[in-house]
Scaffold this active site. Structure first.
Site, PDB file in Angstrom:
ATOM      1  N   ASP A 190       0.695  -1.214  -0.131  1.00 42.99           N
ATOM      2  CA  ASP A 190      -0.015  -0.011  -0.095  1.00 42.99           C
ATOM      3  C   ASP A 190       0.865   1.413  -0.069  1.00 42.99           C
ATOM      4  OD1 ASP A 190      -2.548   1.436   2.472  1.00 42.99           O
ATOM      5  OD2 ASP A 190      -1.890   1.972   0.281  1.00 42.99           O
TER       6      ASP A 190
ATOM      7  N   SER B 196      -0.691  15.952 -12.126  1.00 47.26           N
ATOM      8  CA  SER B 196      -0.927  15.431 -13.445  1.00 47.26           C
ATOM      9  C   SER B 196      -1.441  16.873 -14.236  1.00 47.26           C
ATOM     10  CB  SER B 196      -1.921  14.474 -13.650  1.00 47.26           C
ATOM     11  OG  SER B 196      -2.371  14.287 -15.001  1.00 47.26           O
TER      12      SER B 196
HETATM   13  C1  601 Z   1     -10.249  -2.693   4.063  1.00 48.91           C
HETATM   14  N1  601 Z   1      -8.840  -2.755   2.934  1.00 48.91           N
HETATM   15  C2  601 Z   1      -8.506  -4.266   2.524  1.00 48.91           C
HETATM   16  C3  601 Z   1      -8.445  -1.719   2.759  1.00 48.91           C
HETATM   17  C4  601 Z   1      -6.982  -1.761   2.318  1.00 48.91           C
HETATM   18  C5  601 Z   1      -6.175  -0.425   1.920  1.00 48.91           C
HETATM   19  C6  601 Z   1      -6.908   0.734   2.050  1.00 48.91           C
HETATM   20  C7  601 Z   1      -6.287   1.939   1.609  1.00 48.91           C
HETATM   21  O1  601 Z   1      -6.817   2.877   1.777  1.00 48.91           O
HETATM   22  N2  601 Z   1      -5.123   1.998   1.219  1.00 48.91           N
HETATM   23  N3  601 Z   1      -4.563   3.081   1.009  1.00 48.91           N
HETATM   24  C8  601 Z   1      -8.333   0.646   2.663  1.00 48.91           C
HETATM   25  C9  601 Z   1      -9.036  -0.465   2.823  1.00 48.91           C
END
Ligand code: 601
Length: 329
Positions: free
Chosen positions: A34, A198
């Site tokens: 992430d 962008s």
């Molecule tokens: C509930 N889940 C799997 C998530 C996974 C990632 C995120 C997110 O905003 N990442 N930048 C939110 C929720």
């Protein structure tokens, strides 16, 4: 050192999961890399059983290299309202052959229902800047920041794909993975994200509109979230698209052939094919489908999520002056 690991899409490319080995002997979990957050957290032996529905858990007591980070806690919430919190260990973390010792592994003692519902997701691995890591009282570094001194080059790359496995590479740029050349653009990391501007966009074969879009490159967000003016312009091109308040987004008949969406990066452009913008059916009948481009209303900036990033080969350059590189593929 370098590393390379597969990124496998989960339901409708909603997220991409990669195997990460933690501890000694290795406990391998599937984590959502992430670039929009900076905590490495996992389902664990400390997660309430009622909150664990199929996930693989990390058990620090079974790792000879795990050490409790005494008194440390963490608590995070995401844009979609989901959240988690818990305690902290340090342990050895290996990704695609790249091993780093003493990485902060955040053990979930609480997870919100959205995470419990994702049986295939065992946690998140944050790749934004360590300045937004939530561990208290002592903020911790991301895996990438811990790995940096050992990496051949202070970079990682994201090569996500439509409906099939892609790759995250650490420490090098695979020049065979993209077409043409990389275009680099400035990053404002002052809020802890990979934020860039962008300079314009286009819908279908139309001319470039020089409305700039400032947003974050976020592999943890599924969709492309942009200003409502851009959203309106895009869906205006689709006769049967409409805003569905019950779904809180634009939907269209699943049979619709969609125009592409182009976003500029410096003097170059990334074209998102129309089919990438048909995200998923909203009902089991599969008659109406949810759009992959939606409004960033109320967030304060746009989010270049997976719908946008999977159309490109993306370099996250974590050198002294961080920058983003994009290439078509
Ligand atoms: C509930 N889940 C799997 C998530 C996974 C990632 C995120 C997110 O905003 N990442 N930048 C939110 C929720």
């Amino acid at each position: 050192a370098t590393g390379s690991v597969v990124a496998t899409p989960a339901q409708y490319d909603a997220e991409y999961l990669s195997p990460v080995s933690i501890g000694t002997p290795a406990q391998t979990l599937m984590l959502d890399f992430d670039t929009g957050s900076s905590d490495l957290w996992v389902f664990s032996s400390e997660t309430p059983k009622s909150s664990v529905q199929g996930q693989t858990v990390y058990n620090p007591s079974k790792s000879s290299t795990a050490k409790k980070l005494s008194g440390a806690t963490w608590k995070i919430s995401y844009g979609d309202g989901s959240s988690s919190s818990g305690s902290v260990y340090t342990d050895k973390v290996t990704i695609g052959g790249l091993s780093v010792s003493n990485v902060a592994v955040e053990s979930a003692q609480k997870v919100s229902r959205e995470f419990t519902a994702e049986a295939d997701l065992d946690g998140l691995l944050g790749l934004a800047f360590s300045s937004i890591n939530t561990v208290q009282p002592t903020q911790q570094k991301t895996f990438f920041d811990m790995a940096k001194p050992s990496l051949d080059s202070a970079v990682f790359t994201a090569d996500l794909k439509y409906g099939k496995a892609g790759k995250y590479n650490f420490g090098y740029i695979d020049d065979s993975a993209y077409n043409g050349s990389l275009t680099y653009t400035a990053v404002d990391s002052s809020n802890g994200w990979w934020m860039f501007t962008s300079p314009g966009y286009a819908v279908g074969s139309g001319t470039l509109d020089s409305t700039s879009i400032t947003g974050i490159a976020d592999t943890g967000t599924t969709l492309l979230l942009v200003p409502s003016s851009v959203v309106t312009t895009y869906y205006k091109q689709i006769r049967n698209a409409r805003y569905d308040s019950s779904q809180a987004g634009y939907v269209f008949p699943c049979s619709t052939s969609l125009p592409s969406f182009t976003y500029a990066v410096g003097n170059s452009q990334i074209v998102i094919p129309g089919k990438y913008i048909n995200f998923a059916p909203v009902d089991s009948a599969g008659s109406s489908c949810f759009g992959g481009i939606q409004s960033d209303e109320g967030i304060g900036f746009s989010i270049f999520g997976d719908v946008a990033l999977k159309a490109a080969f993306v370099v996250f350059d974590g050198s002294q002056s961080p920058r983003l590189g994009f290439a078509s593929k």
